[in-house]
Each structure stands twice: as C-alpha cells, then as structure tokens.
Scaffold this motif. Structure first.
Motif, mmCIF file in Angstrom:
data_model
loop_
_atom_site.group_PDB
_atom_site.id
_atom_site.type_symbol
_atom_site.label_atom_id
_atom_site.label_comp_id
_atom_site.label_asym_id
_atom_site.label_seq_id
_atom_site.Cartn_x
_atom_site.Cartn_y
_atom_site.Cartn_z
ATOM 1 N N VAL A 1 -13.312 16.241 -48.538
ATOM 2 C CA VAL A 1 -13.965 15.581 -49.671
ATOM 3 C C VAL A 1 -13.258 16.038 -50.936
ATOM 4 N N HIS B 1 -13.458 10.529 -52.891
ATOM 5 C CA HIS B 1 -14.883 10.207 -52.939
ATOM 6 C C HIS B 1 -15.376 10.087 -54.377
ATOM 7 N N ILE C 1 -20.772 11.457 -52.612
ATOM 8 C CA ILE C 1 -21.054 12.845 -52.234
ATOM 9 C C ILE C 1 -22.544 13.132 -52.345
#
Length: 362
Positions: A83, A88, A93
């Motif tokens: 991530v 993202h 998230i």
C-alpha cells in the motif's frame, strides 16, 4: 513531604485513569490485534503495525470528571506493505480498515455501528471507545523535509533522522484529494512525539518496538513528575470546562508547553511551578502558534485562527484557563487551612467537597 505535595499526590491518584479502566482499554485494543492475526484476514499480507498514541502512549491519561462519560484509547493502524500513495487513495485505505473493523464488530457482537470521523474510525463500547487512525509510512522526501525542519529548531541531525523515520501519512476525508491518487497527504508522527516526550520526561520505562505487529500499550507503574503534573493540569481543565467541553484547551498544547518547560525536579510542586511558568510565558507572548517539536511545520494551535471554530473562542479560553489555574494555585498555596485543602481538591482534582471555598471559577 510538604502538605501541598501530599495533596497534589492524592489528587493525581484520584485523577489518573483507574487500573481496571486501563485494563479494559488494553484488552479491547489487544482483542482487535488478535483478530487481525487470523488466517483469513484480508489484511494479512499488508504487514500491519498497530501502536497506541495520545495520552495512553504518554502515560498522561485521566479519568472523566463525570464517571458516566466515555473515555478512549487512540491507536494508529499502519499499512507497511503493498500500500502506498502511488497505488492507493486515502479513501481506499480507509475503506480497507473499515471492512476489517466491521467484520470484527459483527464477530464480537458490538451493538453500536462504526462511526466515521474525518481521520479515523470509532469503535464504540459502553463507556469507552477506540479511535483507529489508518496510515502508511511517510515517503523518503517527506522524511527529509521533517529532518530539515527539526534541524532548523536546533534538533541534532541524528535525533531528527530517528524521529522522522517514524512519521506516517494519514487519511482525511475532508481532503480535496481524498478520492484521488495524490502524494500530498497529511503528515503525522505520534510515535515520534511519544519518544520526544519520554526523553523530556526522562521516563526510562518507555519501550517501543517498530517490529511488533500490535505494539503493547505502555503501563507506567511509576509515573514521572512531568506525567503526573500533566494529569493535574488536564484534570483542572476538565473541571473548569465541564459544561463546555468543546471549548477546552486541547491536551497536546498543555502537554507540549509543560514538557518544554520541564527540567528534572524532585517534587510535584517544583514541576508544577515550572509548568505554570511555561504556560504563563506562552500566554504572555500572545502568539497564535505552538510548533509540534517533531514536525515544526505543524501548528498545534491552528484552530485558534480558524473561522470555523471562532464561536468556541479557543485562544481566549486557553488564556482564561491558565489565568484561573494560576489564581487557584496561588490562593491555595501554602495550604494553611482545611478550606484551602478542600479548594484544591475541588478545582484541581474535581473531588466532591463542601462548596464554601472562594468562587474564582467563572
């Protein structure tokens, strides 16, 4: 031990979060941590690092003035793998964490629905809640900027680099780029602040582990004088603003000023004198800025000039609180009568005592 020192010690004992409340908070925090370790967790490959922040991490938590009120434990939920800000959005998230929290809520039978805050999710229990902040590690450029910023206020390079390595990027659903791939996320460093505070407090019992999956909540069996005086200050504030909690001075400003003013002291009374000198000096300067010592670009007093909070009169209320705190302490010390003792317990400790001491509070 002087009579005043004895009274301060008793008030701290009364004001600190009770052990059973602490254990309840830790049990619920660890319960979610164990849930994350299950084999079918959708986040098992994201190398999660959960760690407490705020008053539990600093050892300065106080019990609510009204026993019926809720208390909370804040912790960060850091995605360390697969991530990033390049893959993202903040929204993605935050939703990843929401899904896991919702599964946990249903599995454990928590009745109240998840509550979304601007930067976190709130998991509600009776008389208690967990605030969970999703985040990712700060990128190299951001860490370099933090190092330079800390060096500009006199922090040694090695210390600045160590603190900056702990910085994270957090989500904020008020951000204009909340739903976009974007590199301009809010920077936060609660772990770095906790280490700075531990150094100022000279608390050698503080233990941090960047490798832990779910980091332990510190338990301060022997609090330092700085930690205990901050509990005293927070309790006085909570008593004074019991009917106007949204207008009260925020804890991080009180904690930072007291920590910056602190020098090793042998007594609570000496430590309280230093904290009062720092607070009085700050309001005497009439500034609108208090720099975060681990991110000098952040102003802890930023809401003081924010039109959205104008009706709360945050700066004026902070000044009023410091003035009132000084009046209360100056009037009651030295403790020469039982009336003064009761006064200290009422307005510094929030204890229930007969109401016949001077009414200095608004």
């Amino acid at each position: 031990m002087s009579r005043f020192e004895s009274i301060l010690t008793n008030i701290v004992a009364h004001s600190a979060l009770p052990l059973d409340a602490y254990e309840t908070a830790v049990d619920r925090y660890q319960g979610f941590g164990k849930w994350l370790e299950r084999d079918d967790s959708p986040l098992k490959d994201n190398d999660i690092h959960a760690f407490p922040q705020g008053s539990f991490a600093l050892g300065t938590a106080v019990s609510p003035v009204n026993p019926a009120d809720s208390y909370d434990l804040d912790f960060a939920f850091k995605f360390r793998k697969d991530v990033s800000i390049d893959t993202h959005t903040q929204k993605q998230i935050k939703l990843m964490l929401e899904r896991e929290l919702e599964l946990y809520r249903l599995h454990t039978g928590i009745a109240e629905p998840l509550e979304e805050k601007h930067r976190c999710w709130r998991l509600l229990y009776p008389s208690f809640h967990l605030d969970i902040v999703p985040c990712i590690p700060a990128h190299e450029k951001q860490r370099s900027l933090l190092v330079a910023s800390m060096e500009s206020i006199g922090t040694a390079t090695e210390e600045a680099q160590s603190i900056a390595s702990l910085a994270v990027l957090i989500t904020d659903n008020e951000s204009a780029t909340f739903e976009q791939i974007d590199r301009n996320w809010l920077v936060s460093n609660p772990d770095g602040y906790a280490r700075w505070f531990a150094a100022r407090s000279q608390n050698l019992n503080s233990v941090y582990s960047a490798e832990a999956f779910v980091e332990a909540v510190p338990y301060f069996s022997q609090s330092t004088n700085l930690q205990r005086v901050i509990q005293l200050l927070k309790r006085h504030r909570d008593v004074m603003f019991k009917l106007e909690p949204d207008s009260k001075p925020i804890s991080v400003i009180i904690t930072t000023i007291a920590a910056q003013a602190y020098q090793p002291a042998q007594s609570l009374e000496q430590t309280l004198e230093m904290a009062m000198a720092g607070l009085r000096s700050f309001i005497g300067s009439n500034v609108h800025v208090l720099r975060n010592p681990v991110d000098p670009n952040e102003n802890f007093a930023d809401r003081w000039d924010d039109p959205r909070y104008a009706d709360l009169q945050l700066k004026q209320n902070f000044h009023n609180w410091v003035i009132q705190l000084g009046k209360d302490i100056d009037w009651a010390c030295p403790v020469t009568t039982d009336a003064k003792k009761r006064y200290l317990h009422r307005y510094l400790g929030g204890c229930h005592v007969p109401n016949h001491s001077p009414q200095l509070h608004r």
